[in-house]
Design an enzyme around this catalytic site. Structure first.
Site, PDB file in Angstrom:
ATOM      1  N   CYS A 109       0.896  -1.160   0.000  1.00 31.51           N
ATOM      2  CA  CYS A 109       0.000   0.000   0.000  1.00 31.51           C
ATOM      3  C   CYS A 109       0.929   1.203   0.000  1.00 31.51           C
ATOM      4  O   CYS A 109       1.499   1.551   1.027  1.00 31.51           O
ATOM      5  CB  CYS A 109      -0.902   0.000   1.226  1.00 31.51           C
ATOM      6  N   CYS A 167      -0.506   4.229   2.287  1.00 30.87           N
ATOM      7  CA  CYS A 167      -0.578   4.128   3.751  1.00 30.87           C
ATOM      8  C   CYS A 167      -0.186   2.730   4.176  1.00 30.87           C
ATOM      9  O   CYS A 167       0.978   2.375   4.135  1.00 30.87           O
ATOM     10  CB  CYS A 167      -1.938   4.551   4.287  1.00 30.87           C
ATOM     11  N   SER A 168      -1.160   1.906   4.563  1.00 28.61           N
ATOM     12  CA  SER A 168      -0.808   0.576   5.065  1.00 28.61           C
ATOM     13  C   SER A 168      -1.949  -0.398   4.856  1.00 28.61           C
ATOM     14  O   SER A 168      -2.099  -1.341   5.625  1.00 28.61           O
ATOM     15  CB  SER A 168      -0.482   0.666   6.549  1.00 28.61           C
ATOM     16  N   CYS A 169      -2.788  -0.170   3.842  1.00 33.65           N
ATOM     17  CA  CYS A 169      -3.960  -1.017   3.618  1.00 33.65           C
ATOM     18  C   CYS A 169      -3.507  -2.457   3.381  1.00 33.65           C
ATOM     19  O   CYS A 169      -2.511  -2.704   2.701  1.00 33.65           O
ATOM     20  CB  CYS A 169      -4.775  -0.516   2.439  1.00 33.65           C
TER      21      CYS A 169
END
Lengths: 88, 199
Positions: B107, B110-112
């Site tokens: 991602c 972000c951090s999906c």
């Protein structure tokens, strides 16, 4: 305006730090607390996931890059609680 | 706050910020420490990488399940009683590794991540280095994880969003024809489901 979160393909980043073995979900007690706070406010409908991400993305670029992952989360939560009037 | 502060000092400072925030929320009657703790506990009980391992083992042994998983992963999750919507509703897509094509997820923004299937993500997945580099030089990044792919293998990098999450279906290792489903599940690793390990 610089968008510090838009990292895909950015150059100049070095080695990825990889912890050997299975990694604990949280490295400090406060990280679990920040995680819980976000979950709490999302479930409560105080803000949406998109608003949360946007709040993290609006951080000062220098601060964004210097902060740890859950520190960015804490920043976003603090920003949103102030903006939503939950905490004055 | 200085970005040059030592990690432990910085962590202690952030810890104090969190403590005072929680104390304010308690004073205002908004939440309690006990309530917050229970949110973490319940989350860690349901969002576990074992969910992902079980899905892979089933896909390796049940062709109709595998077909459904690749075609409509949300329906396949529902059939296994797994709730994907830990934060908000998401569309899951499962991408299959083959000898010709290796998949890896990231991602960049972000951090999906499919947290319901893999548990909390490892720190490196959230690192600025991984997010920046894996889309530009995936082969080199995979080598840093100890995964060297044949030069003729294509690498597809999937960039997740809040609404669209990915999980890699690794190739079933050779010599496991006689393995039961639980033995197969025990071979799978979290990095294998992200694409930074072969299985």
């Amino acid at each position: 305006m610089e968008r510090p979160h838009d990292l895909g393909g950015s150059q100049g980043f070095g080695q990825i730090e990889i912890e050997p073995g299975p990694e604990a979900p949280f490295h400090h007690e406060w990280e679990a607390r920040v995680f819980a706070l976000n979950r709490f406010f999302l479930k409560r409908g105080t803000y949406t996931l998109d608003e949360f991400r946007y709040a993290a993305e609006r951080m000062d670029p220098e601060q964004y890059r210097g902060a740890s992952y859950y520190e960015r989360w804490l920043n976003a939560i603090e920003t949103l609680l102030a903006e939503k009037g939950v905490l004055e | 706050m200085s970005v040059h502060m030592h990690d432990h000092e910085r962590s202690a400072a952030v810890s104090n910020r969190v403590k005072s925030l929680v104390a304010r929320l308690e004073r205002e009657g908004i939440t309690t420490e006990a309530e917050l703790d229970s949110l973490v506990d319940s989350f860690l009980l349901s969002a576990r990488p074992e969910n992902g391992y079980a899905i892979v083992a089933r896909a390796w042994t049940d062709p109709s399940f595998k077909a459904q998983l690749l075609d409509d992963a949300n329906a396949a999750m529902a059939s296994m009683g797994i709730d994907l919507s830990q934060w908000a509703s998401v569309t899951l897509r499962v991408v299959e590794n083959t000898p010709e094509n290796h998949n890896v997820i990231v991602c960049t923004l972000c951090s999906c991540y499919p947290i319901a299937l893999l548990g909390p993500s490892p720190s490196w997945y959230k690192s600025l280095e991984y997010r920046a580099r894996v889309v530009r030089e995936p082969r080199k990044v995979l080598e840093e994880f100890g995964l060297t792919l044949p030069p003729q293998t294509l690498i597809t990098v999937w960039d997740s969003t809040a609404e669209a999450r990915y999980m890699v279906l690794p190739m079933r290792p050779a010599g496991t024809e006689d393995y039961a489903e639980d033995e197969l599940a025990a071979l799978v690793t979290r990095n294998g489901l992200i694409g930074t390990a072969p299985v």
